[in-house]
Design an enzyme around this catalytic site. Structure first.
Site, PDB file in Angstrom:
ATOM      1  N   ILE A 209      48.081  53.089  55.172  1.00  0.00           N
ATOM      2  CA  ILE A 209      46.681  53.363  55.509  1.00  0.00           C
ATOM      3  C   ILE A 209      45.773  52.362  54.800  1.00  0.00           C
ATOM      4  CG2 ILE A 209      44.779  54.994  55.142  1.00  0.00           C
ATOM      5  CD1 ILE A 209      46.440  55.923  57.373  1.00  0.00           C
TER       6      ILE A 209
ATOM      7  N   HIS B 264      36.662  14.080  40.942  1.00  0.00           N
ATOM      8  CA  HIS B 264      36.067  13.728  42.235  1.00  0.00           C
ATOM      9  C   HIS B 264      34.767  14.503  42.451  1.00  0.00           C
ATOM     10  CE1 HIS B 264      40.019  12.053  42.513  1.00  0.00           C
ATOM     11  NE2 HIS B 264      39.911  11.671  43.770  1.00  0.00           N
TER      12      HIS B 264
ATOM     13  N   GLU C  95      44.905  26.794  45.156  1.00  0.00           N
ATOM     14  CA  GLU C  95      43.827  26.820  44.177  1.00  0.00           C
ATOM     15  C   GLU C  95      43.402  28.234  43.799  1.00  0.00           C
ATOM     16  OE1 GLU C  95      43.466  22.899  46.328  1.00  0.00           O
ATOM     17  OE2 GLU C  95      43.674  25.002  46.961  1.00  0.00           O
TER      18      GLU C  95
ATOM     19  N   HIS D  18      37.280  56.860  44.700  1.00  0.00           N
ATOM     20  CA  HIS D  18      38.375  56.523  45.607  1.00  0.00           C
ATOM     21  C   HIS D  18      39.608  57.308  45.177  1.00  0.00           C
ATOM     22  CE1 HIS D  18      35.578  53.139  46.031  1.00  0.00           C
ATOM     23  NE2 HIS D  18      36.115  52.933  47.221  1.00  0.00           N
TER      24      HIS D  18
ATOM     25  N   ASP E 208      47.726  47.911  49.703  1.00  0.00           N
ATOM     26  CA  ASP E 208      47.898  47.070  50.889  1.00  0.00           C
ATOM     27  C   ASP E 208      46.892  45.921  50.918  1.00  0.00           C
ATOM     28  OD1 ASP E 208      50.021  48.395  52.556  1.00  0.00           O
ATOM     29  OD2 ASP E 208      48.660  50.089  52.316  1.00  0.00           O
ATOM     30  N   GLY E 209      45.664  46.196  50.502  1.00  0.00           N
ATOM     31  CA  GLY E 209      44.641  45.168  50.552  1.00  0.00           C
ATOM     32  C   GLY E 209      44.973  43.980  49.680  1.00  0.00           C
TER      33      GLY E 209
ATOM     34  N   HIS F 217      35.287  15.800  50.961  1.00  0.00           N
ATOM     35  CA  HIS F 217      35.714  15.767  49.567  1.00  0.00           C
ATOM     36  C   HIS F 217      34.571  15.393  48.617  1.00  0.00           C
ATOM     37  CE1 HIS F 217      39.579  16.109  51.405  1.00  0.00           C
ATOM     38  NE2 HIS F 217      40.246  15.919  50.288  1.00  0.00           N
TER      39      HIS F 217
ATOM     40  N   HIS G 148      41.105  57.504  51.677  1.00  0.00           N
ATOM     41  CA  HIS G 148      40.782  56.357  50.829  1.00  0.00           C
ATOM     42  C   HIS G 148      39.599  56.674  49.913  1.00  0.00           C
ATOM     43  CE1 HIS G 148      40.220  52.159  49.664  1.00  0.00           C
ATOM     44  NE2 HIS G 148      38.944  52.268  49.996  1.00  0.00           N
TER      45      HIS G 148
ATOM     46  N   HIS H  96      39.787  49.917  42.863  1.00  0.00           N
ATOM     47  CA  HIS H  96      38.916  51.004  43.329  1.00  0.00           C
ATOM     48  C   HIS H  96      39.494  52.365  42.946  1.00  0.00           C
ATOM     49  CE1 HIS H  96      41.725  49.858  46.573  1.00  0.00           C
ATOM     50  NE2 HIS H  96      41.833  51.153  46.776  1.00  0.00           N
TER      51      HIS H  96
END
Length: 663
Positions: free
Chosen positions: A187, A457, A407, A28, A155-156, A469, A259, A68
């Site tokens: 991009i 739980h 979480e 990459h 960006d990802g 739950h 990319h 990457h």
């Protein structure tokens, strides 16, 4: 140098990356080519690090969140003089056995802080590193702990949901030593970022309380000035560095193919001509290499001064600081848990299984000040804040982090804390929400990080909250994860033993799974040894003759097995009860021990009992063994009514046993 000195240094990153990717025939290139100037500014002018001592505790941390683009990191490690990255390693990019793997794999001893690749994980790890630094700084002071955490970001990373969780929490906590360097190239792999987003990304950071600087990412001087501003600002900083993806590859730069589109020798030659780099493949001119090695030696004086400060500490303070740095437990730490086991035999059970864990956690507070607890807006029902103060924007000395309903970032942040070192992170939530942090749990297992994931739980025993739950399938899914210990204690005694084993375990994460309902004692006599540390053991051997039946159970269902055994023994059926609090530890025992615990399936029968699905149990039961548990999702109702509804009762265990015995 044929170009501006800083530009030549950036080009060294660029062409090492191009040559390695061409040789590997894949990779990459977008990140290392687009971020070369950004990395040059950081490493040559701002970063505190020492290639000769990669694990220097007060080093700045660097995370390549857009993992990457791994050649960016490998080129930097080679150029600055990390011994594990000679040129030969760069030439083996993506080959089996090379340190230059497809994505960075955690190995701090050679300069790689965390494993990255799943987008968003890296910046969330960086958040955890910054939290750990701030807490340790508050505890030990600037002379011993005073460093920054930097993350290269794509960006990802910012599009993933965990990215927004991280932005929000980091801004709220005002972590001024956290700096993101965003490769703002407009991009993605599919094409323009406009295909999928339309908001002002930088504004997302501003409204969350970040310091934001928008800068030309190919102007080393501008990036360096922005880094100066970031280091001076009390807020976390995001540098929005406008770049051109795959800069230098005329055929691909600024396009989606930049990319990871295949690079050829012709592309490398065209780039050399375009950028004025008259050097052959993998060739770095001596003056450029010398400048990079000098950058790698910039912090040697700071390192030596830090070592002198540590050496000058009073003996007791130095011993404690070095213990924490090394991640070692204090002397005689097990005695607290031994005392708890003895007390548990005399005291009534806690009103909830998770409150047993809370009692243990509370006892550990004075013993383990490095322990930090993150909780996802469940302080009251999990109770793991006892004796702790909150880690806040105004006070970083607290060891309880209110993570809010986040979480995913909580788990990834715990990974970053563990990777940073010096803290022992706990991540606390309901078991049904484990899937929200599952990517982080997988990365903890993959990296071998000693994170303690604490869950409450754990079954249909939560009652009226209903099937959303009631995590009937999650135990099986966690047990399927390599290098993850899953512990489900049956009572307070087992809980103390599981905690002891978990704290001693340093090469991977542990999931400690507790019931909401009370856990009456099933271990009524004291054992100085840790029976649970073997993963499974005979709780009650058959009393009325040679064992005919082995009842295997975990957690709250061990009590059901004990009650069923009483009925079976009264009927003259020789029955043993086996508690299996941790399958992973039990599977690691020798075959003779496992056989002695499980009983002979040729001459007897086995029945598993767990308020969860059967998946995984056949390893111990065999395909013909009996099972009393769940076959689908739960329902809303009182816990005792649900156990009867789904036939998870002592009577059901007896009936299943009789069926197998053909009685």
């Amino acid at each position: 140098m044929s170009a501006h000195p800083q530009q030549a240094l950036a080009h060294a990153i660029r062409f090492l990356s191009i040559d390695a990717i061409v040789k590997a025939q894949e990779g990459h290139q977008g990140v290392p080519l687009g971020m070369a100037e950004i990395a040059t500014a950081l490493y040559t002018r701002h970063l505190k690090f020492n290639p000769a001592e990669p694990t220097w505790f007060d080093r700045d941390r660097v995370v390549l969140s857009n993992g990457h683009g791994s050649m960016l990191l490998y080129a930097l490690l080679h150029l600055t003089g990390y011994p594990a990255f000679p040129l030969q390693e760069i030439q083996r990019f993506r080959e089996l056995g090379s340190h230059c793997e497809g994505h960075p794999e955690r190995n701090p001893a050679i300069g790689i802080e965390v494993t990255t690749g799943p987008l968003g994980q890296g910046i969330a790890n960086a958040l955890g590193m910054a939290v750990a630094e701030a807490y340790l700084n508050a505890r030990f002071g600037n002379d011993l702990v005073n460093h920054f955490t930097y993350a290269f970001v794509g960006d990802g990373c910012l599009q993933e949901g965990v990215g927004q969780e991280m932005i929000s929490l980091a801004g709220h906590l005002q972590l001024g030593k956290l700096v993101l360097l965003w490769d703002d190239n407009l991009i993605t792999d599919d094409g323009s970022t406009a295909l999928s987003i339309s908001e002002d990304v930088a504004q997302r950071f501003r409204v969350a309380g970040w310091h934001v600087v928008e800068v030309d990412g190919h102007d080393t001087e501008a990036v360096s000035a922005a880094l100066d501003a970031a280091r001076a600002d009390p807020r976390p900083s995001m540098l929005a560095c406008r770049t051109v993806i795959a800069k230098g590859i005329a055929r691909l730069q600024g396009q989606r193919g930049g990319h990871s589109g295949r690079l050829f020798a012709e592309d490398a030659q065209a780039a050399r001509e375009l950028l004025g780099w008259p050097h052959g493949p993998f060739e770095v001119p001596a003056d450029v290499q010398q400048a990079w090695r000098a950058a790698g030696q910039r912090s040697q004086g700071e390192h030596a001064a830090w070592q002198a400060r540590v050496a000058a500490l009073p003996a007791t303070e130095r011993a404690e600081f070095e213990r924490v740095m090394k991640g070692e437990l204090p002397a005689n730490w097990q005695q607290v848990l031994q005392n708890y086991k003895l007390q548990a035999l005399k005291a009534p059970p806690a009103p909830s299984g998770i409150f047993i864990s809370a009692e243990i956690n509370d006892l550990l507070t004075p013993l383990l000040p490095e322990r930090m607890v993150g909780c996802a807006d469940l302080e009251a029902p999990t109770s793991h804040k006892r004796g702790l103060t909150a880690f806040t924007a105004d006070d970083h000395s607290g060891s309880y982090v209110h993570c809010g309903v986040r979480e995913h970032v909580m788990g990834s942040m715990a990974n970053g804390m563990a990777a940073h070192g010096g803290v022992l992170p706990l991540s606390v939530t309901y078991l049904a929400f484990a899937d929200y942090q599952r990517p982080a749990m997988r990365m903890a297992a993959l990296m071998g990080l000693p994170v303690k994931f604490v869950f409450s739980h754990d079954s249909i025993g939560i009652g009226k909250n209903g099937p959303t739950h009631q995590p009937v399938e999650i135990l099986a899914s966690l047990r399927a994860m390599p290098n993850m210990w899953v512990m489900r204690p049956a009572d307070a005694v087992e809980a103390a033993e599981c905690w002891e084993a978990a704290l001693a375990h340093t090469t991977g994460p542990v999931s400690l799974v507790f019931a909401r309902q009370s856990l009456p004692l099933v271990r009524n006599t004291h054992s100085p040894g840790n029976l649970a540390s073997r993963g499974g053991y005979v709780l009650h051997e058959a009393a009325c003759g040679h064992r005919q039946v082995s009842l295997l159970a975990t957690g709250s269902e061990v009590l059901l097995a004990v009650q069923a055994r009483e009925q079976l023994e009264a009927a003259g059926i020789a029955t043993a009860v086996v508690s299996l609090p941790c399958w992973e530890l039990f599977s690691a025992q020798d075959a003779a021990y496992r056989q002695s615990v499980l009983g002979d399936c040729e001459t007897g029968v086995r029945v598993g009992i767990e308020a969860a699905v059967r998946q995984g149990w056949d390893a111990y039961l065999g395909s013909d063994g009996g099972f009393v548990g769940m076959t689908g999702f739960g329902a809303s109702g009182p816990a005792d009514a649900l156990y009867k509804l789904f036939n998870i009762t002592p009577e059901s265990v007896v009936a299943e046993t009789q069926r197998l015995l053909k009685i």
